[in-house]
Design a protein around this motif. Sequence first.
Motif, PDB file in Angstrom:
ATOM      1  N   ALA A 369       0.647  -1.320   0.079  1.00  0.00           N
ATOM      2  CA  ALA A 369      -0.012   0.145  -0.141  1.00  0.00           C
ATOM      3  C   ALA A 369       0.690   1.532  -0.085  1.00  0.00           C
ATOM      4  O   ALA A 369       1.943   0.754   0.338  1.00  0.00           O
ATOM      5  N   ARG A 370       0.268   1.990  -0.521  1.00  0.00           N
ATOM      6  CA  ARG A 370       1.285   3.248  -0.146  1.00  0.00           C
ATOM      7  C   ARG A 370       0.707   4.920  -1.550  1.00  0.00           C
ATOM      8  O   ARG A 370      -0.985   5.132  -1.237  1.00  0.00           O
ATOM      9  N   LEU A 371       0.986   6.028  -1.081  1.00  0.00           N
ATOM     10  CA  LEU A 371       1.075   7.456  -1.255  1.00  0.00           C
ATOM     11  C   LEU A 371       1.375   6.754  -2.805  1.00  0.00           C
ATOM     12  O   LEU A 371       2.749   7.407  -2.815  1.00  0.00           O
ATOM     13  N   ARG A 372       0.512   7.411  -3.809  1.00  0.00           N
ATOM     14  CA  ARG A 372       0.743   7.548  -5.301  1.00  0.00           C
ATOM     15  C   ARG A 372       0.616   9.026  -5.699  1.00  0.00           C
ATOM     16  O   ARG A 372      -0.457   8.919  -6.091  1.00  0.00           O
ATOM     17  N   CYS A 373       2.150   9.490  -5.347  1.00  0.00           N
ATOM     18  CA  CYS A 373       2.695  11.486  -6.202  1.00  0.00           C
ATOM     19  C   CYS A 373       2.096  11.593  -7.397  1.00  0.00           C
ATOM     20  O   CYS A 373       3.486  11.314  -7.777  1.00  0.00           O
ATOM     21  N   THR A 374       0.870  12.354  -8.169  1.00  0.00           N
ATOM     22  CA  THR A 374       1.518  12.214  -9.416  1.00  0.00           C
ATOM     23  C   THR A 374       1.586  14.210  -9.603  1.00  0.00           C
ATOM     24  O   THR A 374       0.839  14.883  -9.015  1.00  0.00           O
ATOM     25  N   PHE A 375       2.738  14.425 -10.097  1.00  0.00           N
ATOM     26  CA  PHE A 375       2.736  15.879 -10.406  1.00  0.00           C
ATOM     27  C   PHE A 375       2.727  16.175 -12.219  1.00  0.00           C
ATOM     28  O   PHE A 375       2.384  16.209 -12.693  1.00  0.00           O
ATOM     29  N   SER A 376       2.149  17.268 -11.699  1.00  0.00           N
ATOM     30  CA  SER A 376       1.602  18.558 -12.978  1.00  0.00           C
ATOM     31  C   SER A 376       2.176  19.745 -13.177  1.00  0.00           C
ATOM     32  O   SER A 376       2.796  20.188 -12.190  1.00  0.00           O
ATOM     33  N   ALA A 377       2.483  20.166 -14.743  1.00  0.00           N
ATOM     34  CA  ALA A 377       2.915  21.514 -14.810  1.00  0.00           C
ATOM     35  C   ALA A 377       2.220  22.338 -14.344  1.00  0.00           C
ATOM     36  O   ALA A 377       2.373  23.433 -14.374  1.00  0.00           O
ATOM     37  N   SER A 378       0.857  21.690 -13.928  1.00  0.00           N
ATOM     38  CA  SER A 378      -0.126  23.353 -13.354  1.00  0.00           C
ATOM     39  C   SER A 378       0.599  23.246 -11.952  1.00  0.00           C
ATOM     40  O   SER A 378       0.157  24.520 -11.120  1.00  0.00           O
ATOM     41  N   HIS A 379       1.439  22.804 -11.067  1.00  0.00           N
ATOM     42  CA  HIS A 379       1.908  22.894  -9.518  1.00  0.00           C
ATOM     43  C   HIS A 379       3.162  23.747  -9.586  1.00  0.00           C
ATOM     44  O   HIS A 379       3.367  24.197 -10.971  1.00  0.00           O
ATOM     45  N   THR A 380       2.777  25.041  -9.017  1.00  0.00           N
ATOM     46  CA  THR A 380       3.868  26.098  -8.433  1.00  0.00           C
ATOM     47  C   THR A 380       5.121  25.427  -8.194  1.00  0.00           C
ATOM     48  O   THR A 380       4.858  24.139  -6.925  1.00  0.00           O
ATOM     49  N   GLU A 381       5.924  25.627  -8.284  1.00  0.00           N
ATOM     50  CA  GLU A 381       6.956  25.386  -7.887  1.00  0.00           C
ATOM     51  C   GLU A 381       7.329  24.923  -6.419  1.00  0.00           C
ATOM     52  O   GLU A 381       7.606  24.461  -4.803  1.00  0.00           O
ATOM     53  N   ASP A 382       6.647  26.503  -5.793  1.00  0.00           N
ATOM     54  CA  ASP A 382       6.142  26.606  -4.209  1.00  0.00           C
ATOM     55  C   ASP A 382       5.005  25.568  -3.756  1.00  0.00           C
ATOM     56  O   ASP A 382       5.632  24.855  -2.570  1.00  0.00           O
ATOM     57  N   GLU A 383       4.266  25.017  -3.787  1.00  0.00           N
ATOM     58  CA  GLU A 383       3.138  24.095  -3.466  1.00  0.00           C
ATOM     59  C   GLU A 383       3.847  22.179  -4.096  1.00  0.00           C
ATOM     60  O   GLU A 383       4.189  21.836  -2.893  1.00  0.00           O
ATOM     61  N   VAL A 384       4.891  22.604  -4.481  1.00  0.00           N
ATOM     62  CA  VAL A 384       5.784  21.226  -4.516  1.00  0.00           C
ATOM     63  C   VAL A 384       6.624  21.286  -3.424  1.00  0.00           C
ATOM     64  O   VAL A 384       6.141  20.498  -2.731  1.00  0.00           O
ATOM     65  N   ASP A 385       7.122  22.395  -2.974  1.00  0.00           N
ATOM     66  CA  ASP A 385       7.742  22.454  -1.606  1.00  0.00           C
ATOM     67  C   ASP A 385       7.086  22.030  -0.315  1.00  0.00           C
ATOM     68  O   ASP A 385       8.254  22.079   0.250  1.00  0.00           O
ATOM     69  N   ARG A 386       5.722  23.158  -0.086  1.00  0.00           N
ATOM     70  CA  ARG A 386       5.402  22.707   0.839  1.00  0.00           C
ATOM     71  C   ARG A 386       4.831  22.048   0.699  1.00  0.00           C
ATOM     72  O   ARG A 386       4.452  20.519   1.266  1.00  0.00           O
ATOM     73  N   PHE A 387       4.384  21.714  -0.568  1.00  0.00           N
ATOM     74  CA  PHE A 387       4.046  19.289  -0.172  1.00  0.00           C
ATOM     75  C   PHE A 387       5.586  18.332   0.423  1.00  0.00           C
ATOM     76  O   PHE A 387       4.397  17.900   1.034  1.00  0.00           O
ATOM     77  N   ALA A 388       6.340  19.202  -0.446  1.00  0.00           N
ATOM     78  CA  ALA A 388       7.362  17.949   0.528  1.00  0.00           C
ATOM     79  C   ALA A 388       8.150  18.029   1.999  1.00  0.00           C
ATOM     80  O   ALA A 388       7.607  17.223   2.622  1.00  0.00           O
ATOM     81  N   ALA A 389       6.993  18.822   1.887  1.00  0.00           N
ATOM     82  CA  ALA A 389       7.323  19.740   3.893  1.00  0.00           C
ATOM     83  C   ALA A 389       6.586  19.041   4.107  1.00  0.00           C
ATOM     84  O   ALA A 389       6.922  18.560   5.601  1.00  0.00           O
ATOM     85  N   ALA A 390       5.343  19.046   4.197  1.00  0.00           N
ATOM     86  CA  ALA A 390       4.425  18.339   4.561  1.00  0.00           C
ATOM     87  C   ALA A 390       4.432  16.277   4.925  1.00  0.00           C
ATOM     88  O   ALA A 390       4.522  16.015   5.544  1.00  0.00           O
ATOM     89  N   VAL A 391       4.613  16.234   3.788  1.00  0.00           N
ATOM     90  CA  VAL A 391       4.718  14.365   3.569  1.00  0.00           C
ATOM     91  C   VAL A 391       5.789  14.608   4.744  1.00  0.00           C
ATOM     92  O   VAL A 391       6.041  13.155   5.164  1.00  0.00           O
ATOM     93  N   THR A 392       6.694  15.453   4.818  1.00  0.00           N
ATOM     94  CA  THR A 392       8.152  14.632   5.319  1.00  0.00           C
ATOM     95  C   THR A 392       7.665  14.550   6.815  1.00  0.00           C
ATOM     96  O   THR A 392       8.590  14.051   7.525  1.00  0.00           O
ATOM     97  N   ASP A 393       6.860  15.787   7.186  1.00  0.00           N
ATOM     98  CA  ASP A 393       6.421  15.950   8.530  1.00  0.00           C
ATOM     99  C   ASP A 393       5.250  14.319   9.192  1.00  0.00           C
ATOM    100  O   ASP A 393       5.793  13.411  10.047  1.00  0.00           O
ATOM    101  N   VAL A 394       4.715  14.106   7.742  1.00  0.00           N
ATOM    102  CA  VAL A 394       3.416  12.698   8.478  1.00  0.00           C
ATOM    103  C   VAL A 394       4.383  11.702   7.827  1.00  0.00           C
ATOM    104  O   VAL A 394       3.789  10.875   9.318  1.00  0.00           O
ATOM    105  N   LEU A 395       5.581  11.354   7.070  1.00  0.00           N
ATOM    106  CA  LEU A 395       6.331  10.273   7.853  1.00  0.00           C
ATOM    107  C   LEU A 395       7.071  10.629   9.167  1.00  0.00           C
ATOM    108  O   LEU A 395       7.160   8.845   9.386  1.00  0.00           O
ATOM    109  N   GLU A 396       7.905  11.287   9.233  1.00  0.00           N
ATOM    110  CA  GLU A 396       8.599  11.200  10.092  1.00  0.00           C
ATOM    111  C   GLU A 396       7.763  11.093  11.589  1.00  0.00           C
ATOM    112  O   GLU A 396       7.957  10.613  12.253  1.00  0.00           O
ATOM    113  N   THR A 397       6.226  11.566  12.007  1.00  0.00           N
ATOM    114  CA  THR A 397       5.763  11.549  13.342  1.00  0.00           C
ATOM    115  C   THR A 397       4.005  10.239  12.597  1.00  0.00           C
ATOM    116  O   THR A 397       2.856  11.335  12.703  1.00  0.00           O
ATOM    117  N   PRO A 398       4.556   9.019  12.496  1.00  0.00           N
ATOM    118  CA  PRO A 398       3.474   8.446  12.155  1.00  0.00           C
ATOM    119  C   PRO A 398       2.113   8.843  13.026  1.00  0.00           C
ATOM    120  O   PRO A 398       2.270   9.040  13.862  1.00  0.00           O
TER     121      PRO A 398
END
Length: 398
Positions: A369-398
């Motif tokens: 089972a997995r989170l399947r993340c897909t990226f789109s040209a519609s995302h901004t770099e800022d959105e990608v960075d905020r998403f990465a920070a959120a994912v890191t946070d969620v994975l570090e504190t299960p």
Amino acid sequence: MTNAALAPGRRTISEEFLRAFAREKLTALESQGLLRTLAETERPRAGRADRADHELVSFSCNDYLGLSHHPDVIRASEEATRQYGVGAGGSRLVSGNNPLYTRLEAVLARIKGTEDAVVFGSGYLANIGVIPVIAGPDDLILMDELCHACLYAGATLARSRVIRFGHRNTGEVAHLLTRHRHSHRHCLVLTDGVFSMDGDRAPVADLLELCERHESWLMTDDAHGLGVVENGRGSGVVEGRPVPIPLQMGTLSKAVGAYGGYLCTHTEVADLVRNRARSLLYTTGLPPGNLAATIAALEIIETDIDLVNAPLRHARRFAEAVGLPRPASPIVPILLGDVEPTIRAAQRLEELGFLVVAIRPPTVPEGTARLRCTFSASHTEDEVDRFAAAVTDVLETP
Ligand SMILES: *Cc1c(COP(=O)(O)O)cnc(C)c1O
């Protein structure tokens, strides 16, 4: 004669039976944590999803280039709808073969560098239509174990002998061909070009060479390749060089942003498919507005190199930020293994404003089972960075 079963408000015995049957199946699914529900989702613009009235940044969408909302694509759809009406009115073989089909098939063949292309109602319909035309009961089908469900459905309909090989395992393919090819009339080798749940690419050049050596035919499913890998040309190109794969199918429903499926192939094969594929003959043609939309979208894919390279660029930026291996496509899986923690992680990300769907068996193998993340040209770099920070946070504190 009166029929008690037809009395208003009365439940028939067979109805009770049918309800009990469905209830029992649902209970079994629920007890395994596999019960699915459809969540109402609006996509007011590309890269976003509205659920229960809050707007999420969506990393769960296959609209890789945001073309479903591109003004030129919408305009093409509106104009064709006004000109030709909403529905096709019949099967392609009867009265539903709008002239836009000819243009669309020419554009697809040009992008893929093949002689011809055949357009189907969807990618699923393409696979269940094409495979039984090419392979039959005396034949052998070898398929990657992680092939998409509709390749399995097509192989089942072909009634061939089907053998799965380990994911991307060309050594095993060579072994199976040596051992079994000679006792079958024809052999078809099936693989996703870009794997839909893992995002990795098939070794298509090596598979084609093995097929050549063993008089077999290679068919790839490029649903997640066209528009997003190899400058948008798809998985039939490897490091800039086209690989002459004889049967390349794909979808118009992902990076192309609309709906439909296709097979790119040689002239004779295309003509045979137009004559024999049951999922083309016995189904209604696509709406003309959809055909026009896909032509407009493909013309953008052909010319806008920055756009087609953006999803992979975002995926790599994200993977680097969260410490995952460098992705080969805009699909980045985060494997969590068990169903329950995966669902919990998806819920927490939703609370943080991101839509990432938990993918669980039977869509993926047990224990993956997995989170399947897909990226789109519609995302901004800022959105990608905020998403990465959120994912890191969620994975570090299960
Ligand atoms: C989505 C998908 C399909 C089906 O395409 P549709 O046009 O959505 O029916 C086929 N193969 C793969 C690998 C896919 O991911």
